[in-house]
Design an enzyme around this catalytic site. Structure first.
Site: not given
Ligand code: BG6
Length: 502
Positions: A184-185, A247
């Site tokens: 999950d950047h 996010h």
């Protein structure tokens, strides 16, 4: 950092000619290389369907690096060294022979380096291929060393809770959980990581981090981009799945989790799962009360007219997919009982801006409540992007002879002290090379995050009576999202209104 990232490593990128590889992965590997983080011995085996020569592929990578890399000023000599570490392999996921060739390639590298090297498989492919690829990796004995072989996968991790469980079960047949790195950047973004440092590395804030002192919390992730050329994917997803489930839930975890006893992967991930379990599930009948969904309609952004969502390429003109979500959550634990957590995210909005505000309560005394002072409650703002800062709004005496108060702001700006911070993908790739899974999502975390939004998903899917609001491109979202907060005397905070009485 364990220094494992210095072990010889074969990096295998499935989908190396795709958008993610082009914009993020190759530039990130290159930047890590330039800054001395990559192992001395590594090779990036780049798998792609097209028939192209090594030189053609490497020229294509260089072009992308020039366009998307954080570091643009590098020597030809460095590129020549990096270039030698890229190897293009024409590959067909459905052909066993392709996997034979891959096996031969990584075994040759082991021989060349005289060691059984670590293997990092990056699956930048559509979810429908994951089953096939993971089975073939197993059948060809490519990823059998639990401590050395890792698999990075990209979202979507399922479409809802049931499909996420299915995907996790499927992966579990081939890999141990500690080999799987679900990316999950947002967790690689500097100021998201900083939340833990800020909360648990200072004595000043944690004692106040609870319902006795905090009135409400807001999390905003606003984007100016529309769905661009991703209409096909996005129309089957929507803002709730594309952004909130992953996010924004991860940001919520960082803000609200209990203190980990140690800064270790299992410990931190356990605390996050606990938090997600404490998020109150919204009853199907209350979905309209707690959520607002909307779609953008045509409008102007930066002087250009942009189409509405229903006119975008790849989108069903009668689509019921939301491009904006605002919602209110409660966390039912001792720390957060009664504190509303507001979240909102949307595409095609006026400004790209992600930030969190921690809104403190009014001062409990009456010292300055005599009408002479414009008392506003303290607000702590954590800017995630494009600004990377922490701001604290507090009251001071207005300079002068009489005792009047005014709000002032104390600002810590990351860019000022470190103007060239690494990109999220650099942080996360390095952690994966290192074997550190702290910033990656464990299977139970993913499932729990789906569980939190499941009643909302069902209710919207079943076409209940919840309205699909609209907002023009370039606006701040629908008015209904303001109403959601107004009911409790709150409003969405940003730089322009933070000193208003909130
Ligand atoms: C991705 C979503 O995960 O995150 C995209 O699929 C979104 O729709 C993107 O645009 C936002 O990332 P960032 O780093 O630009 O905020």
């Amino acid at each position: 950092m364990n220094n494992n990232h210095k072990q010889p490593t074969s990096i295998v990128v499935f989908g190396s000619t795709g958008d993610l590889a082009k914009r993020k992965l190759f530039p990130a590997f290159f930047n890590l290389f330039l800054e001395g983080w990559m192992p001395d011995e590594f090779e990036i085996i780049s798998l792609g369907r097209n028939n192209q020569s090594q030189d053609e592929f490497k020229d294509y990578i260089l072009e992308n690096i020039k366009e998307f890399s954080r570091i643009k000023d590098f020597s030809e000599e460095k590129w020549q060294i990096f270039k030698e570490k890229i190897y293009f392999l024409q590959f067909d996921i459905n052909q066993e022979d392709s996997f034979n060739q891959l096996r031969e390639k990584v075994e040759n590298l082991d021989k060349k380096w005289n060691v059984r090297a670590n293997r990092l498989f990056y699956l930048s492919i559509a979810p429908s291929f994951i089953d096939k690829v993971s089975k073939s990796l197993k059948n060809h004995h490519l990823a059998e060393h639990v401590e050395q072989d890792r698999l990075i996968i990209e979202k979507p991790f399922g479409y809802d809770k049931a499909t996420a469980v299915e995907l996790n079960n499927l992966l579990a047949k081939t890999f141990q959980e500690e080999q799987i790195y679900r990316i999950d950047h947002y967790l690689g973004k500097e100021n998201v990581q900083n939340i833990l440092a800020f909360r648990f590395g200072n004595i000043m804030f944690e004692p106040l981090w609870n319902n006795k002192y905090i009135d409400s919390v807001q999390i905003t992730v606003a984007e100016t981009v529309g769905v661009e050329d991703r209409g096909g994917y996005y129309d089957g997803s929507g803002a709730l799945r594309d952004m909130i489930q992953n996010h924004l839930m991860q940001i919520l975890c960082m803000v609200a989790m209990e203190a980990p006893k140690t800064f270790e992967s299992t410990e931190i991930r356990d605390r996050k799962v606990e938090l997600l379990k404490s998020v109150r599930r919204i009853d199907a009948k209350d979905v309209n009360h707690y959520t607002v969904r909307a779609q953008y309609t045509k409008g102007e952004l930066n002087g250009k007219m942009k189409p509405g969502y229903l006119q975008e390429k790849g989108v069903d003109p009668h689509s019921n997919t939301e491009t904006y979500v605002a919602m209110k959550f409660y966390v039912d634990n001792e720390r957060w009982k009664g504190v509303p957590f507001y979240m909102r995210t949307g595409k095609s909005m006026a400004e790209k801006k992600s930030y969190i505000t921690i809104n403190f309560k009014d001062v409990p005394n009456t010292t300055f409540k005599n009408g002479k002072s414009n008392l506003v409650p303290n607000v702590l703002t954590i800017d995630i992007q494009p600004e990377t800062s922490i701001k604290l709004l507090f009251m001071t005496k207005k300079p002068g002879l009489d005792m009047k108060l005014k709000p002032a702001e104390m600002i810590f700006d990351y860019f000022e002290c470190a103007p060239d911070t690494p990109e999220a993908y650099e942080t996360l790739l390095l952690d994966a090379l290192d074997g550190d899974s702290t910033l990656f999502m464990r299977s139970d975390q993913v499932e729990e995050a789906w569980d939190v939004i499941s009643t909302i998903q069902e209710s919207w899917q079943n076409g209940n009576d919840s309205e699909m609001y609209t907002y023009p491109v370039g606006s701040n979202g629908p008015e209904a999202a303001d109403e959601l907060l107004k009911r409790q005397g709150h409003f969405w905070l940003d730089n322009s209104n933070i000193t208003d009485k909130n």
